[in-house]
Scaffold this motif. Structure first.
Motif, PDB file in Angstrom:
ATOM      1  N   LEU A 280       4.371   7.985  -9.915  1.00 57.02           N
ATOM      2  CA  LEU A 280       3.187   7.166 -10.165  1.00 57.02           C
ATOM      3  C   LEU A 280       3.391   6.195 -11.320  1.00 57.02           C
ATOM      4  O   LEU A 280       2.843   5.089 -11.313  1.00 57.02           O
ATOM      5  CB  LEU A 280       1.979   8.072 -10.432  1.00 57.02           C
ATOM      6  CG  LEU A 280       1.512   8.909  -9.235  1.00 57.02           C
ATOM      7  CD1 LEU A 280       0.427   9.894  -9.661  1.00 57.02           C
ATOM      8  CD2 LEU A 280       1.002   8.011  -8.105  1.00 57.02           C
ATOM      9  N   ARG A 281       4.174   6.591 -12.315  1.00 57.05           N
ATOM     10  CA  ARG A 281       4.439   5.681 -13.436  1.00 57.05           C
ATOM     11  C   ARG A 281       5.286   4.488 -13.000  1.00 57.05           C
ATOM     12  O   ARG A 281       5.163   3.400 -13.555  1.00 57.05           O
ATOM     13  CB  ARG A 281       5.134   6.429 -14.570  1.00 57.05           C
ATOM     14  CG  ARG A 281       4.212   7.303 -15.413  1.00 57.05           C
ATOM     15  CD  ARG A 281       4.876   7.687 -16.732  1.00 57.05           C
ATOM     16  NE  ARG A 281       6.093   8.461 -16.507  1.00 57.05           N
ATOM     17  CZ  ARG A 281       6.143   9.788 -16.465  1.00 57.05           C
ATOM     18  NH1 ARG A 281       5.029  10.497 -16.653  1.00 57.05           N
ATOM     19  NH2 ARG A 281       7.285  10.409 -16.279  1.00 57.05           N
TER      20      ARG A 281
ATOM     21  N   LEU B  37       0.853  -1.193   0.000  1.00 59.35           N
ATOM     22  CA  LEU B  37       0.000   0.000   0.000  1.00 59.35           C
ATOM     23  C   LEU B  37       0.884   1.237   0.000  1.00 59.35           C
ATOM     24  O   LEU B  37       1.832   1.336   0.786  1.00 59.35           O
ATOM     25  CB  LEU B  37      -0.896   0.009   1.235  1.00 59.35           C
ATOM     26  CG  LEU B  37      -1.646  -1.292   1.535  1.00 59.35           C
ATOM     27  CD1 LEU B  37      -2.382  -1.191   2.865  1.00 59.35           C
ATOM     28  CD2 LEU B  37      -2.616  -1.622   0.408  1.00 59.35           C
ATOM     29  N   SER B  38       0.553   2.206  -0.854  1.00 62.03           N
ATOM     30  CA  SER B  38       1.352   3.420  -0.971  1.00 62.03           C
ATOM     31  C   SER B  38       0.453   4.640  -0.830  1.00 62.03           C
ATOM     32  O   SER B  38      -0.469   4.845  -1.623  1.00 62.03           O
ATOM     33  CB  SER B  38       2.077   3.458  -2.326  1.00 62.03           C
ATOM     34  OG  SER B  38       2.882   4.617  -2.437  1.00 62.03           O
ATOM     35  N   PHE B  39       0.715   5.467   0.195  1.00 59.29           N
ATOM     36  CA  PHE B  39      -0.016   6.712   0.414  1.00 59.29           C
ATOM     37  C   PHE B  39       0.760   7.866  -0.216  1.00 59.29           C
ATOM     38  O   PHE B  39       1.996   7.925  -0.126  1.00 59.29           O
ATOM     39  CB  PHE B  39      -0.182   6.996   1.908  1.00 59.29           C
ATOM     40  CG  PHE B  39      -1.137   6.082   2.610  1.00 59.29           C
ATOM     41  CD1 PHE B  39      -2.457   6.451   2.807  1.00 59.29           C
ATOM     42  CD2 PHE B  39      -0.711   4.843   3.091  1.00 59.29           C
ATOM     43  CE1 PHE B  39      -3.348   5.606   3.466  1.00 59.29           C
ATOM     44  CE2 PHE B  39      -1.591   3.994   3.750  1.00 59.29           C
ATOM     45  CZ  PHE B  39      -2.905   4.381   3.934  1.00 59.29           C
ATOM     46  N   LEU B  40       0.037   8.802  -0.830  1.00 61.52           N
ATOM     47  CA  LEU B  40       0.634  10.024  -1.368  1.00 61.52           C
ATOM     48  C   LEU B  40       0.059  11.192  -0.600  1.00 61.52           C
ATOM     49  O   LEU B  40      -1.162  11.413  -0.593  1.00 61.52           O
ATOM     50  CB  LEU B  40       0.329  10.153  -2.865  1.00 61.52           C
ATOM     51  CG  LEU B  40       0.941  11.370  -3.586  1.00 61.52           C
ATOM     52  CD1 LEU B  40       2.465  11.323  -3.532  1.00 61.52           C
ATOM     53  CD2 LEU B  40       0.465  11.424  -5.038  1.00 61.52           C
ATOM     54  N   ILE B  41       0.928  11.968   0.069  1.00 61.63           N
ATOM     55  CA  ILE B  41       0.481  13.038   0.959  1.00 61.63           C
ATOM     56  C   ILE B  41       1.203  14.337   0.609  1.00 61.63           C
ATOM     57  O   ILE B  41       2.314  14.321   0.062  1.00 61.63           O
ATOM     58  CB  ILE B  41       0.728  12.642   2.434  1.00 61.63           C
ATOM     59  CG1 ILE B  41      -0.037  13.558   3.396  1.00 61.63           C
ATOM     60  CG2 ILE B  41       2.211  12.602   2.758  1.00 61.63           C
ATOM     61  CD1 ILE B  41      -0.043  13.047   4.834  1.00 61.63           C
TER      62      ILE B  41
ATOM     63  N   ASP C  47       2.653  -4.290   3.677  1.00 62.02           N
ATOM     64  CA  ASP C  47       3.830  -3.482   3.339  1.00 62.02           C
ATOM     65  C   ASP C  47       3.340  -2.080   3.007  1.00 62.02           C
ATOM     66  O   ASP C  47       2.629  -1.891   2.000  1.00 62.02           O
ATOM     67  CB  ASP C  47       4.537  -4.119   2.136  1.00 62.02           C
ATOM     68  CG  ASP C  47       5.764  -3.344   1.715  1.00 62.02           C
ATOM     69  OD1 ASP C  47       6.297  -2.576   2.538  1.00 62.02           O
ATOM     70  OD2 ASP C  47       6.193  -3.500   0.550  1.00 62.02           O
ATOM     71  N   VAL C  48       3.688  -1.082   3.824  1.00 62.35           N
ATOM     72  CA  VAL C  48       3.102   0.247   3.717  1.00 62.35           C
ATOM     73  C   VAL C  48       4.187   1.308   3.604  1.00 62.35           C
ATOM     74  O   VAL C  48       5.178   1.293   4.340  1.00 62.35           O
ATOM     75  CB  VAL C  48       2.208   0.561   4.945  1.00 62.35           C
ATOM     76  CG1 VAL C  48       1.552   1.934   4.786  1.00 62.35           C
ATOM     77  CG2 VAL C  48       1.143  -0.515   5.114  1.00 62.35           C
TER      78      VAL C  48
ATOM     79  N   VAL D 214      -2.215  -0.977  -4.056  1.00 68.07           N
ATOM     80  CA  VAL D 214      -3.154   0.123  -3.884  1.00 68.07           C
ATOM     81  C   VAL D 214      -2.365   1.418  -3.688  1.00 68.07           C
ATOM     82  O   VAL D 214      -1.429   1.453  -2.897  1.00 68.07           O
ATOM     83  CB  VAL D 214      -4.081  -0.092  -2.665  1.00 68.07           C
ATOM     84  CG1 VAL D 214      -5.137   1.006  -2.594  1.00 68.07           C
ATOM     85  CG2 VAL D 214      -4.733  -1.461  -2.700  1.00 68.07           C
ATOM     86  N   VAL D 215      -2.760   2.460  -4.417  1.00 70.79           N
ATOM     87  CA  VAL D 215      -2.195   3.785  -4.197  1.00 70.79           C
ATOM     88  C   VAL D 215      -3.323   4.682  -3.700  1.00 70.79           C
ATOM     89  O   VAL D 215      -4.416   4.687  -4.261  1.00 70.79           O
ATOM     90  CB  VAL D 215      -1.524   4.354  -5.467  1.00 70.79           C
ATOM     91  CG1 VAL D 215      -2.464   4.388  -6.661  1.00 70.79           C
ATOM     92  CG2 VAL D 215      -0.953   5.742  -5.205  1.00 70.79           C
TER      93      VAL D 215
END
Length: 416
Positions: A104-105, A3-7, A32-33, A111-112
């Motif tokens: 992002l590419r 899982l990848s958060f964009l902040i 895995d975060v 999951v983003v």
């Protein structure tokens, strides 16, 4: 899952940062975060994520460091992907457009998750095919400008899901945004259990906390507390937070002679030790997207007297059980709610115990479980969709091969 958060900026302080870190830390116990911060302006985050959460950044704004990029020529050119109608637009640039797009590419995850509308637009337009795309709404649709709503209505159909922090806002999204195929789910913010013992209900303090901003209506709280002091001069009010309204509120306190009863305490981090010094919490906002301070106070064992403003409070407080909801903008109603709890020790303590017990539903582990189920469903749906696409492609390919073979046989027959 990965899982990848964009902040926007994980190195600052604010509700979105706190709740993202809470959620990511809880999810990291099973997955895995990582948290990817567009900006970094200090060496260490104020609110560090726990567990095994990885934190990295895309643009370095730390002056006097080898990686400083604040004077990069691309910083002078305006962003074209991040929407101009978004509140943070002036902080974005051609450099952030390029860095976010490259990130992002290249992102290899299941999951983003974006954490504000502008970043959700980036994810919808630029995330590579494969990862599930989720856009979080930490404010409300009603607070966005008309131009931003038009942009979101155009771009959000490319997302797999949009999450809101209240059921009311989810209903608004479903009604007004026309997002066919996009799952809209309400998942509240999470607040961890405090590391201090809960309030015992004996301290003669009312506590409020939040930005000193017009929407919080601390001017109403001060006026209401003047009425409280007239009956119960032994009680006092502490307001924690910083903001543009400080000088105005200070002048109001002095003008009303409340300088021995109302105190502007400034920001505090962590806030839990300050909550538990009080016995009642107060929220007088005209608008809340959720109401993090309500949950924080309840998790410390305080009943909350809150205005029943749109969205959050009514979904958190069970009025008369674990707190009180009062009409928005009504000084007398706020004062009456506070006095009801101040004058009834048993009621105050009973509501405090209920607040402590009922607020467990906002524990990060429980909220992470709801997100985990959502992500798993979306990943499975994406895998099924991919399988159907592959099956359809194979069937079409076989059909074309069969058709071509038939045409070849027909040509051979004619030639013979």
């Amino acid at each position: 899952m990965h899982l990848s958060f964009l902040i926007h900026n994980a190195y600052g302080i604010g509700g979105t940062i706190r709740t993202t870190f809470n959620l990511a830390s809880a999810l990291a116990e099973r997955h895995d975060v990582e948290i990817v911060s567009v900006f970094r302006h200090r060496d260490e985050p104020i609110l560090a994520p726990g567990g095994d959460v990885r934190l990295r950044h895309l643009v370095d704004l730390r002056k006097d460091t080898p990686g400083y990029e604040g004077d990069d020529p691309e910083q002078e050119r305006p962003a074209t992907v991040f929407p101009a109608a978004e509140g943070r637009y002036k902080q974005y640039s051609a450099l952030t457009d390029r860095r976010i797009a490259a990130h992002l590419r290249s992102l290899d995850c299941d999951v983003v998750i974006g954490t504000r509308p502008g970043l959700n637009v980036h994810i919808a337009q630029q995330a590579r095919r494969g990862p599930v795309r989720v856009g979080q709404e930490h404010l409300t649709l009603s607070t966005h400008s008309a131009p931003l709503k038009r942009t979101l209505r155009t771009v959000y159909p490319r997302l797999d899901a949009v999450t809101t922090v209240t059921e009311a806002d989810a209903a608004t999204y479903r009604k007004l945004m026309r997002l066919p195929g996009v799952r809209v789910e309400a998942v509240p913010n999470s607040v961890p259990a405090p590391a201090v013992a809960p309030a015992d209900g004996t301290g003669k303090w009312v506590v409020a906390a939040g930005r000193l901003a017009p929407a919080k209506r601390y001017d109403l709280l001060i006026r209401a507390f003047e009425k409280v002091v007239a009956q119960r001069p032994d009680w006092r009010l502490r307001i924690y937070g910083a903001g543009a309204e400080r000088a105005k509120l200070r002048a109001q306190i002095d003008k009303r002679g409340l300088y021995n009863h109302v105190f502007l305490m400034g920001p505090a981090n962590p806030l839990d030790p300050e909550w538990v010094k009080g016995s009642v919490a107060a929220v007088t906002s005209s608008l809340e997207s959720f109401g993090m301070t309500i949950v924080e106070a309840m998790r410390c064992g305080l009943p909350v007297v809150s205005t029943d403003c749109p969205h959050g409070p009514g979904e958190i407080i069970d009025s008369g059980v674990d707190g009180l909801l009062v009409p928005t903008g009504k000084v007398d109603a706020i004062a009456d709610g506070l006095l009801r709890l101040i004058n009834d020790d048993e009621l105050r303590k009973r509501m405090g115990r209920e607040a402590l017990a009922r607020s467990e539903r906002f524990d990060p582990a429980r909220i992470a479980g709801r997100y985990e189920s959502l992500f798993a469903d979306l990943v499975a749906r994406g895998a099924l969709r991919g399988s159907l696409h592959r099956t359809r492609g194979a069937l079409l390919s076989n059909a074309f091969r069969t058709k071509d073979a038939g045409r070849s046989a027909l040509r051979r027959g004619r030639a013979a």
